[in-house]
Motif scaffolding. Structure first.
Motif, mmCIF file in Angstrom:
data_model
loop_
_atom_site.group_PDB
_atom_site.id
_atom_site.type_symbol
_atom_site.label_atom_id
_atom_site.label_comp_id
_atom_site.label_asym_id
_atom_site.label_seq_id
_atom_site.Cartn_x
_atom_site.Cartn_y
_atom_site.Cartn_z
ATOM 1 N N THR A 159 14.772 4.395 -3.305
ATOM 2 C CA THR A 159 15.824 5.405 -3.169
ATOM 3 C C THR A 159 16.447 5.391 -1.782
ATOM 4 O OG1 THR A 159 14.692 6.827 -4.763
ATOM 5 C CG2 THR A 159 16.343 7.865 -3.347
ATOM 6 N N THR A 160 15.593 5.382 -0.750
ATOM 7 C CA THR A 160 16.095 5.508 0.630
ATOM 8 C C THR A 160 15.979 4.222 1.437
ATOM 9 O OG1 THR A 160 13.950 6.200 1.558
ATOM 10 C CG2 THR A 160 15.353 7.919 0.593
ATOM 11 N N GLY A 161 15.195 3.284 0.946
ATOM 12 C CA GLY A 161 14.999 2.042 1.696
ATOM 13 C C GLY A 161 13.981 2.150 2.811
ATOM 14 N N HIS A 162 13.253 3.276 2.850
ATOM 15 C CA HIS A 162 12.279 3.451 3.935
ATOM 16 C C HIS A 162 11.144 4.350 3.464
ATOM 17 C CE1 HIS A 162 10.631 5.422 7.618
ATOM 18 N NE2 HIS A 162 10.693 4.182 8.067
ATOM 19 N N TRP A 163 9.941 4.015 3.928
ATOM 20 C CA TRP A 163 8.768 4.878 3.684
ATOM 21 C C TRP A 163 7.897 4.848 4.922
ATOM 22 C CZ3 TRP A 163 3.503 4.551 3.943
ATOM 23 C CH2 TRP A 163 2.777 5.615 3.379
ATOM 24 N N GLU A 164 7.315 5.996 5.246
ATOM 25 C CA GLU A 164 6.444 6.082 6.419
ATOM 26 C C GLU A 164 5.349 7.095 6.135
ATOM 27 O OE1 GLU A 164 6.895 6.422 11.272
ATOM 28 O OE2 GLU A 164 8.445 7.283 9.967
ATOM 29 N N GLY A 165 4.130 6.773 6.526
ATOM 30 C CA GLY A 165 3.037 7.718 6.326
ATOM 31 C C GLY A 165 1.681 7.122 6.666
ATOM 32 N N GLU A 166 0.669 7.945 6.484
ATOM 33 C CA GLU A 166 -0.701 7.525 6.776
ATOM 34 C C GLU A 166 -1.335 6.960 5.512
ATOM 35 O OE1 GLU A 166 -4.911 9.663 7.987
ATOM 36 O OE2 GLU A 166 -3.061 10.433 8.889
ATOM 37 N N ILE A 167 -2.099 5.900 5.698
ATOM 38 C CA ILE A 167 -2.745 5.255 4.555
ATOM 39 C C ILE A 167 -4.074 4.661 5.030
ATOM 40 C CG2 ILE A 167 -1.519 3.079 4.972
ATOM 41 C CD1 ILE A 167 -1.482 2.630 1.946
ATOM 42 N N GLU A 168 -5.015 4.559 4.130
ATOM 43 C CA GLU A 168 -6.297 3.924 4.453
ATOM 44 C C GLU A 168 -6.350 2.556 3.776
ATOM 45 O OE1 GLU A 168 -9.770 7.070 5.083
ATOM 46 O OE2 GLU A 168 -8.766 7.367 3.160
ATOM 47 N N ASN A 169 -6.604 1.536 4.567
ATOM 48 C CA ASN A 169 -6.710 0.182 4.048
ATOM 49 C C ASN A 169 -8.069 -0.417 4.399
ATOM 50 O OD1 ASN A 169 -4.418 -0.333 2.518
ATOM 51 N ND2 ASN A 169 -3.161 -0.813 4.309
ATOM 52 N N ARG A 170 -8.290 -1.635 3.908
ATOM 53 C CA ARG A 170 -9.588 -2.284 4.107
ATOM 54 C C ARG A 170 -9.398 -3.603 4.858
ATOM 55 N NH1 ARG A 170 -14.194 -1.392 1.188
ATOM 56 N NH2 ARG A 170 -12.973 -0.354 -0.445
ATOM 57 N N ARG A 171 -10.204 -3.792 5.911
ATOM 58 C CA ARG A 171 -10.170 -5.048 6.651
ATOM 59 C C ARG A 171 -10.858 -6.146 5.834
ATOM 60 N NH1 ARG A 171 -9.055 -2.540 11.769
ATOM 61 N NH2 ARG A 171 -10.385 -0.712 12.102
ATOM 62 N N LYS A 172 -10.749 -7.339 6.328
ATOM 63 C CA LYS A 172 -11.384 -8.475 5.658
ATOM 64 C C LYS A 172 -12.890 -8.311 5.581
ATOM 65 C CE LYS A 172 -11.854 -13.524 5.901
ATOM 66 N NZ LYS A 172 -11.499 -14.743 6.662
ATOM 67 N N ASP A 173 -13.491 -7.696 6.618
ATOM 68 C CA ASP A 173 -14.945 -7.524 6.623
ATOM 69 C C ASP A 173 -15.410 -6.331 5.787
ATOM 70 O OD1 ASP A 173 -14.255 -5.310 8.128
ATOM 71 O OD2 ASP A 173 -15.150 -6.010 9.995
ATOM 72 N N GLY A 174 -14.476 -5.663 5.128
ATOM 73 C CA GLY A 174 -14.836 -4.556 4.244
ATOM 74 C C GLY A 174 -14.704 -3.186 4.862
ATOM 75 N N GLU A 175 -14.508 -3.132 6.183
ATOM 76 C CA GLU A 175 -14.388 -1.829 6.840
ATOM 77 C C GLU A 175 -13.066 -1.162 6.470
ATOM 78 O OE1 GLU A 175 -14.151 0.135 11.344
ATOM 79 O OE2 GLU A 175 -14.132 -2.032 11.053
ATOM 80 N N ILE A 176 -13.145 0.109 6.119
ATOM 81 C CA ILE A 176 -11.939 0.873 5.815
ATOM 82 C C ILE A 176 -11.422 1.495 7.104
ATOM 83 C CG2 ILE A 176 -11.038 2.904 4.595
ATOM 84 C CD1 ILE A 176 -12.922 2.218 2.300
ATOM 85 N N PHE A 177 -10.114 1.403 7.319
ATOM 86 C CA PHE A 177 -9.521 1.955 8.528
ATOM 87 C C PHE A 177 -8.255 2.729 8.179
ATOM 88 C CE2 PHE A 177 -7.330 -1.968 7.798
ATOM 89 C CZ PHE A 177 -6.059 -1.832 8.338
ATOM 90 N N SER A 178 -7.931 3.682 9.032
ATOM 91 C CA SER A 178 -6.715 4.477 8.849
ATOM 92 C C SER A 178 -5.586 3.838 9.635
ATOM 93 C CB SER A 178 -6.943 5.914 9.336
ATOM 94 O OG SER A 178 -7.961 6.546 8.594
ATOM 95 N N GLU A 179 -4.407 3.858 9.066
ATOM 96 C CA GLU A 179 -3.251 3.291 9.757
ATOM 97 C C GLU A 179 -2.033 4.167 9.521
ATOM 98 O OE1 GLU A 179 -1.128 0.058 6.920
ATOM 99 O OE2 GLU A 179 -3.180 -0.490 7.506
ATOM 100 N N TRP A 180 -1.100 4.091 10.458
ATOM 101 C CA TRP A 180 0.202 4.717 10.265
ATOM 102 C C TRP A 180 1.170 3.591 9.935
ATOM 103 C CZ3 TRP A 180 1.486 9.586 9.475
ATOM 104 C CH2 TRP A 180 2.855 9.908 9.417
ATOM 105 N N LEU A 181 1.700 3.622 8.721
ATOM 106 C CA LEU A 181 2.469 2.505 8.167
ATOM 107 C C LEU A 181 3.927 2.899 7.992
ATOM 108 C CD1 LEU A 181 2.663 -0.262 6.650
ATOM 109 C CD2 LEU A 181 1.963 0.991 4.578
ATOM 110 N N SER A 182 4.805 1.993 8.350
ATOM 111 C CA SER A 182 6.235 2.193 8.143
ATOM 112 C C SER A 182 6.797 0.950 7.447
ATOM 113 C CB SER A 182 6.948 2.420 9.482
ATOM 114 O OG SER A 182 8.335 2.605 9.279
ATOM 115 N N ILE A 183 7.536 1.174 6.362
ATOM 116 C CA ILE A 183 8.110 0.068 5.589
ATOM 117 C C ILE A 183 9.610 0.283 5.469
ATOM 118 C CG2 ILE A 183 8.020 -1.241 3.428
ATOM 119 C CD1 ILE A 183 5.310 0.076 2.864
ATOM 120 N N ALA A 184 10.369 -0.783 5.687
ATOM 121 C CA ALA A 184 11.825 -0.715 5.535
ATOM 122 C C ALA A 184 12.288 -1.856 4.629
ATOM 123 C CB ALA A 184 12.508 -0.809 6.891
ATOM 124 N N ALA A 185 13.228 -1.531 3.755
ATOM 125 C CA ALA A 185 13.818 -2.544 2.885
ATOM 126 C C ALA A 185 14.988 -3.202 3.606
ATOM 127 C CB ALA A 185 14.288 -1.909 1.587
#
Length: 217
Positions: A73-99
């Motif tokens: 809709t807007t071509g942009h999203w931003e927010g907090e998300i939890e992802n997983r590193r290669k070693d399995g550790e989960i980490f919090s990140e602030w992610l911004s995506i633009a189309a």
């Protein structure tokens, strides 16, 4: 590509923030060094994959549905998300995506950048826990002071009152001197206990004015 634009793009990819670029189908086509440093995935392990490579399972399908709906809709999203590193550790990140759209207006790429906020989240949690413990300790102290003040004041009132009766019982001069000294000490101690109780009420936010006699002199 214009050499100057290519040079600027290369320098931008050296940022401390993790950056990855996908095609219109969300296949990763490029990542920077910070992406590898934070996630543990080298470029050849990430390129060709989708961002699901980092998925932790902490967000449900509705989270991603809303993310993509906003991107479309807007071509942009931003927010907090939890992802997983290669070693399995989960980490919090602030992610911004633009189309990124081509001249025809169709989405050609998605550019995403994120920072690892795990340390900040841990610090916030530790501060919250420390504040909570401090509040609990303060409340326990106030309860202790109020209880002790009451437990001390009750028998002390009895001692002071009995001493007042003693003063009125026809004592001789020596006995009267002793009883007056005891009475003065008792009233002083009672004033101290009342002050302690007042401090506990101040900390608990329950202090009430108390009307009593006062000697201005």
């Amino acid at each position: 590509r214009h050499p100057e634009a290519q040079r600027i793009l290369s320098q931008a990819f050296e940022a401390q923030e993790a950056i990855f670029v996908t095609d219109a189908s969300a296949r990763i086509v490029r990542v920077n060094h910070s992406f590898s440093r934070i996630t543990g995935y080298e470029p050849d392990e990430a390129i060709g994959q989708t961002p699901r490579l980092l998925k932790s399972g902490r967000q449900d399908a509705e989270f991603y549905r809303q993310m993509w709906a906003q991107l479309q809709t807007t071509g942009h999203w931003e927010g907090e998300i939890e992802n997983r590193r290669k070693d399995g550790e989960i980490f919090s990140e602030w992610l911004s995506i633009a189309a990124v759209r081509n001249p025809a207006g169709a989405v050609a790429n998605y550019v995403a950048h994120f920072v690892d906020i795990s340390d900040r989240k841990r610090n916030e949690a530790q501060l919250h826990e420390a504040r909570k413990r401090a509040e609990q300790a303060s409340e326990a102290k106030s309860r202790f002071l109020a209880t002790m003040s009451h437990e001390i004041r009750t028998p002390l009132n009895a001692i002071v009152n009995m001493n007042e009766l003693l003063l009125e019982s026809g004592l001789n001069a020596e006995q009267l001197r002793y009883a007056e000294t005891a009475s003065e000490a008792g009233h002083n101690l009672l004033a101290i206990v009342n002050s302690i109780l007042d401090f506990s009420k101040i900390e608990a936010g329950r202090l009430e004015p108390r009307i009593g006699p006062c000697d201005p002199e």
